[in-house]
Design a protein around this motif. Sequence first.
Motif, PDB file in Angstrom:
ATOM      1  N   GLN A 120       4.447  41.375 -42.449  1.00  0.00           N
ATOM      2  CA  GLN A 120       5.731  41.846 -42.974  1.00  0.00           C
ATOM      3  C   GLN A 120       6.894  41.030 -42.402  1.00  0.00           C
ATOM      4  N   SER A 121       6.808  40.657 -41.124  1.00  0.00           N
ATOM      5  CA  SER A 121       7.874  39.847 -40.519  1.00  0.00           C
ATOM      6  C   SER A 121       7.914  38.457 -41.118  1.00  0.00           C
ATOM      7  N   ARG A 122       6.737  37.883 -41.396  1.00  0.00           N
ATOM      8  CA  ARG A 122       6.704  36.561 -42.037  1.00  0.00           C
ATOM      9  C   ARG A 122       7.337  36.614 -43.423  1.00  0.00           C
ATOM     10  N   GLN A 123       7.022  37.680 -44.151  1.00  0.00           N
ATOM     11  CA  GLN A 123       7.602  37.822 -45.492  1.00  0.00           C
ATOM     12  C   GLN A 123       9.123  37.930 -45.422  1.00  0.00           C
ATOM     13  N   ARG A 124       9.591  38.665 -44.440  1.00  0.00           N
ATOM     14  CA  ARG A 124      11.049  38.806 -44.299  1.00  0.00           C
ATOM     15  C   ARG A 124      11.688  37.476 -43.922  1.00  0.00           C
ATOM     16  N   LEU A 125      11.048  36.742 -43.016  1.00  0.00           N
ATOM     17  CA  LEU A 125      11.590  35.443 -42.624  1.00  0.00           C
ATOM     18  C   LEU A 125      11.565  34.470 -43.805  1.00  0.00           C
ATOM     19  N   ASP A 126      10.514  34.545 -44.603  1.00  0.00           N
ATOM     20  CA  ASP A 126      10.436  33.709 -45.806  1.00  0.00           C
ATOM     21  C   ASP A 126      11.551  34.046 -46.792  1.00  0.00           C
ATOM     22  N   LYS A 127      11.975  35.294 -46.784  1.00  0.00           N
ATOM     23  CA  LYS A 127      13.082  35.708 -47.650  1.00  0.00           C
ATOM     24  C   LYS A 127      14.419  35.244 -47.070  1.00  0.00           C
ATOM     25  N   LEU A 128      14.525  35.263 -45.745  1.00  0.00           N
ATOM     26  CA  LEU A 128      15.791  34.951 -45.093  1.00  0.00           C
ATOM     27  C   LEU A 128      16.099  33.456 -45.030  1.00  0.00           C
ATOM     28  N   MET A 129      15.089  32.627 -44.797  1.00  0.00           N
ATOM     29  CA  MET A 129      15.351  31.214 -44.521  1.00  0.00           C
ATOM     30  C   MET A 129      16.015  30.467 -45.688  1.00  0.00           C
ATOM     31  N   PRO A 130      15.595  30.676 -46.936  1.00  0.00           N
ATOM     32  CA  PRO A 130      16.342  30.035 -48.025  1.00  0.00           C
ATOM     33  C   PRO A 130      17.808  30.475 -48.054  1.00  0.00           C
ATOM     34  N   MET A 131      18.068  31.737 -47.675  1.00  0.00           N
ATOM     35  CA  MET A 131      19.446  32.231 -47.623  1.00  0.00           C
ATOM     36  C   MET A 131      20.215  31.553 -46.494  1.00  0.00           C
ATOM     37  N   VAL A 132      19.542  31.339 -45.354  1.00  0.00           N
ATOM     38  CA  VAL A 132      20.178  30.626 -44.238  1.00  0.00           C
ATOM     39  C   VAL A 132      20.569  29.223 -44.675  1.00  0.00           C
ATOM     40  N   LEU A 133      19.663  28.574 -45.377  1.00  0.00           N
ATOM     41  CA  LEU A 133      19.921  27.214 -45.873  1.00  0.00           C
ATOM     42  C   LEU A 133      21.117  27.203 -46.822  1.00  0.00           C
ATOM     43  N   ALA A 134      21.141  28.166 -47.732  1.00  0.00           N
ATOM     44  CA  ALA A 134      22.236  28.239 -48.714  1.00  0.00           C
ATOM     45  C   ALA A 134      23.569  28.536 -48.031  1.00  0.00           C
ATOM     46  N   GLN A 135      23.569  29.421 -47.022  1.00  0.00           N
ATOM     47  CA  GLN A 135      24.812  29.756 -46.334  1.00  0.00           C
ATOM     48  C   GLN A 135      25.276  28.616 -45.433  1.00  0.00           C
ATOM     49  N   SER A 136      24.343  27.876 -44.852  1.00  0.00           N
ATOM     50  CA  SER A 136      24.716  26.740 -44.001  1.00  0.00           C
ATOM     51  C   SER A 136      25.488  25.700 -44.805  1.00  0.00           C
ATOM     52  N   PRO A 161      21.983  41.431 -46.557  1.00  0.00           N
ATOM     53  CA  PRO A 161      22.174  39.975 -46.682  1.00  0.00           C
ATOM     54  C   PRO A 161      23.586  39.516 -46.327  1.00  0.00           C
ATOM     55  N   HIS A 162      24.597  40.359 -46.563  1.00  0.00           N
ATOM     56  CA  HIS A 162      25.964  39.946 -46.224  1.00  0.00           C
ATOM     57  C   HIS A 162      26.104  39.742 -44.712  1.00  0.00           C
ATOM     58  N   SER A 163      25.274  40.446 -43.933  1.00  0.00           N
ATOM     59  CA  SER A 163      25.301  40.257 -42.484  1.00  0.00           C
ATOM     60  C   SER A 163      24.761  38.879 -42.116  1.00  0.00           C
ATOM     61  N   LEU A 164      23.759  38.424 -42.841  1.00  0.00           N
ATOM     62  CA  LEU A 164      23.224  37.084 -42.601  1.00  0.00           C
ATOM     63  C   LEU A 164      24.284  36.033 -42.911  1.00  0.00           C
ATOM     64  N   GLU A 165      25.020  36.241 -43.973  1.00  0.00           N
ATOM     65  CA  GLU A 165      26.088  35.295 -44.331  1.00  0.00           C
ATOM     66  C   GLU A 165      27.108  35.187 -43.192  1.00  0.00           C
ATOM     67  N   LEU A 166      27.514  36.331 -42.648  1.00  0.00           N
ATOM     68  CA  LEU A 166      28.470  36.332 -41.553  1.00  0.00           C
ATOM     69  C   LEU A 166      27.844  35.724 -40.296  1.00  0.00           C
ATOM     70  N   LEU A 167      26.573  36.006 -40.071  1.00  0.00           N
ATOM     71  CA  LEU A 167      25.880  35.462 -38.904  1.00  0.00           C
ATOM     72  C   LEU A 167      25.891  33.934 -38.924  1.00  0.00           C
ATOM     73  N   VAL A 168      25.612  33.336 -40.073  1.00  0.00           N
ATOM     74  CA  VAL A 168      25.609  31.872 -40.184  1.00  0.00           C
ATOM     75  C   VAL A 168      27.004  31.320 -39.886  1.00  0.00           C
ATOM     76  N   ARG A 169      28.028  31.991 -40.403  1.00  0.00           N
ATOM     77  CA  ARG A 169      29.401  31.536 -40.161  1.00  0.00           C
ATOM     78  C   ARG A 169      29.752  31.592 -38.679  1.00  0.00           C
ATOM     79  N   LEU A 170      29.337  32.658 -38.015  1.00  0.00           N
ATOM     80  CA  LEU A 170      29.629  32.796 -36.594  1.00  0.00           C
ATOM     81  C   LEU A 170      28.877  31.753 -35.769  1.00  0.00           C
ATOM     82  N   CYS A 171      27.626  31.531 -36.113  1.00  0.00           N
ATOM     83  CA  CYS A 171      26.835  30.507 -35.410  1.00  0.00           C
ATOM     84  C   CYS A 171      27.435  29.119 -35.613  1.00  0.00           C
ATOM     85  N   ALA A 172      27.884  28.855 -36.823  1.00  0.00           N
ATOM     86  CA  ALA A 172      28.498  27.562 -37.109  1.00  0.00           C
ATOM     87  C   ALA A 172      29.772  27.365 -36.315  1.00  0.00           C
ATOM     88  N   ALA A 173      30.500  28.456 -36.101  1.00  0.00           N
ATOM     89  CA  ALA A 173      31.801  28.354 -35.443  1.00  0.00           C
ATOM     90  C   ALA A 173      31.690  28.195 -33.938  1.00  0.00           C
TER      91      ALA A 173
END
Length: 901
Positions: A476-492, A526-538
């Motif tokens: 289940q964690s792998r599936q979630r990470l597989d769902k998240l990583m393309p979103m991380v790429l898109a937000q980056s 997912p909106h939290s992931l978007e904010l997370l990427v922005r904070l990490c980038a900053a």
Amino acid sequence: MESLDNLLSEALATPQQVALVQHAVACSPYLGRLLVKDKVLLKDLLETHARPYDAVRMQRFLSTQVISDEPSLKKALRQLRQRVMASTILRDLSGLADLQEVMQTTSKLAECAIKTAIDFLNTWQVNIYGQPVDAEGYPQELIVIGMGKLGGGELNVSSDIDLIFAYETTGETAGEKSVSNQEFFTRLGKKLIIALDDVTEDGFVFRVDMRLRPYGSEGALVSDLDALESYYQINGREWERYAWIKGRAVTGPEANIHALLRPFVFRKYLDYNAFASMRDLKSQIQRDVLQKGMQDNIKLGRGGIREIEFIAQVFQLIRGGREPELQIRPTISVLNLLKDKKLLEDSTVDSLIEAYVFLRNLEHRLMYVEDQQTQELPKHEEAQARIALAMGFADWPAFLQVLNQHRNLVQQHFDATFSEDAQVELPTETAIWRGTVSAEAAQTQLKARGFADAPHALQLLQGMRSSQRYQQLPEQSRQRLDKLMPMVLAQSIKTALPDTALLRTMNLLETICRRASYLALLAEYPHSLELLVRLCAASPWLAQYLAAHPILLDELLDVRTLYAAPDFSAIKQSLINQMQALAGDTEAQMDAMRHFKNSYVMRFAAQDINNELQLETLSDYLSALADVILQVSLDTIWQSLKFRHRDIPQFAVIGYGKLGGKELGYTSDLDIIFLYDDEHPEAGDIYARFAQRINSWFNSMTNAGQLYETDLQLRPDGNSGLLVSTVDAFRDYQHNKAWTWEHQALTRARFVAGESRIGTEFETVRREVMMQVRDTGNLKKDVLKMREKMREANKAKPGEFDVKHSPGGIIDVEFIVQYLLLNYAGKYPQLTDNIGNIALLKSLATLGVIETQLANAVADAYRQYRRIIHQTKLQGQDAKVPQTEVAIHQQAVLQLWQHVF
């Protein structure tokens, strides 16, 4: 009805009483039969219906009954139920009782019946087998745990009761015909079920459902506490966590049961896996509803009671371990608490509570008809008219319209809480992450999307996906990470530096991915992931802070609270409440306070990076937060001390340095000293031990990290001095022994926590010392000597400017101001005000001590230096820049230095 009318006439019922009874009987044929059957019941009802049927009346009735064996016990309990039911139905349908009274009365009836039955049955069984005892001879008793609505004090009028039986420990009875405790309590449990559940000529008391016990119908009827704990630790399922939220001991040691099951129900971390678990449970219920054609079931159908309960309880499962105040049982109380905590909108909670009350009232009226456990809407017109009447509507269509409005709103709120956000299609990003395109094509796509080093970015992605850490994750964690990583790429890609954003976010995800709950949080929001990427980038510092404290991801969920201006009085009260809730558990208090501090630092950092805070405002916030934490820490620690000699310690904390000047940064330590003023003969020793506890409380490294690093070197005589000083000793030291640099430090000191009277005395000493008449030449000599010593220890490379230590840097500004304050405060007392270096520079200019233009230039330099220190900290760097970058500011500071010294 004629016979009932005659009975009412015989009982000399008033017209008002007749109307009430006739209305109730029109809605409840069951009540009509009860009253016709039992004249005494009718007479009692007419005399007592104006007041609730409380536990005292229940016990009073039972005390008048002759109970000598099991049949007489059954009869007494059933006759009690008839009286309670008759009173409840009449009071409810007449508008004399609200939902709360109906639920509590029914729950008290169940508790009274259970306790009474056990008292008699246990006594009779002990006479045969002897008293059950443990290995040391201590008596044992049957623990009856009420689950579901009984546990929550929300029982339905014609509900079954979900019970689990237990006892504390193995052993045997102390009698001639000795049996094991297990056999004794199994026999007792069976007899209890019969006493409550059997249908006799007087009906039943409560239907008993034992299927929630370990292993369900296949399991032992009774378990000792060790077996109970072992089952839930090893075999406990998610739906059982949900069921146990409301579980409580109706008989036996409640504290033992709570301590045993709390870790199973309420996890130490924020458990966002609960969303998926509750969603699955609801899906199973919905499949049953559809298969059985139960769409009109107001409990299990869409928009029904169960959906309201699920909304309340999912937040309890997620947050209850971290926020003990959420470990409460009644649904309405939970919803109101969620509103207070801003976890649900006020309007959402209000509409859910309104719907809950409407649906539960409807549920009771469905049950009043024939005393049957039903939540199905009637199909026939006569029955529909009866329910509409009971609910206070003119007809069925009018009732149905309001019912559907409530159910539709509940369904909308349920879907908003549990529905998964629609997955944004990211075919290219998904292909790159999963490696279903060639490396060349992936690099081309990454470069086209703004990655400066596409090969390196691809290498990072491939490395993570092929790593042992990823491969060993649960499915289940792998599936979630597989769902998240393309979103991380898109937000980056949306950030200014995609390569940096991707690297930092991946590092964070790799750190937290073994904690399934955090992946669940980001997947659910997912909106939290978007904010997370922005904070990490900053900020790499913030990315590392989040990795060290992943529980702070929860702060990203609600931008309203994330970006809200802090109310420090409310913040203080919230922390006090947390400490009081955890009283007696020092480790939990220390962890809670660290989480509390970290959450607010996270909020301030998010506002800072979002350019919503001026640096001065940020420092004010961080300093005020430290003040709150110091004050609540003092109060909490003092109350835990066995050697305290008074309720309120005559003790104060004085802040120096950045804390004293309200210039704290994210990672600043706290320069503090401790003062006391207490005539108690043991005061010195008591407060020294108190200060040691405070220091340990702040510096200890727990699972939640360190609270603050404290520095106590500024106390009288430094590290060789006493940990605490009296106010008189402090005054004497400052007037007669202190070095000039200690007086410099005193210029920006302030009272921050403890007894305000001592704070006032400290401020008096501070002003006295600052206003002393000094020899200007000696003062200047001492200040320059200290400054030169510091410069020797902190030399920058050629062409590099150390913002703190280089000539013309921030420490030079501080030394200039401190020198001028000590030299001129005797002449200008207003210079003793601790208002910050920028404001003091302006005051010095206004008084003519320094030139206004130069004062303004140095103030600008000081402000810019602080910005550089702050920004470099966020980037994880030292505060060093090319000298050319700050040449104008350095020149201004050096010019004032030359003018002053």
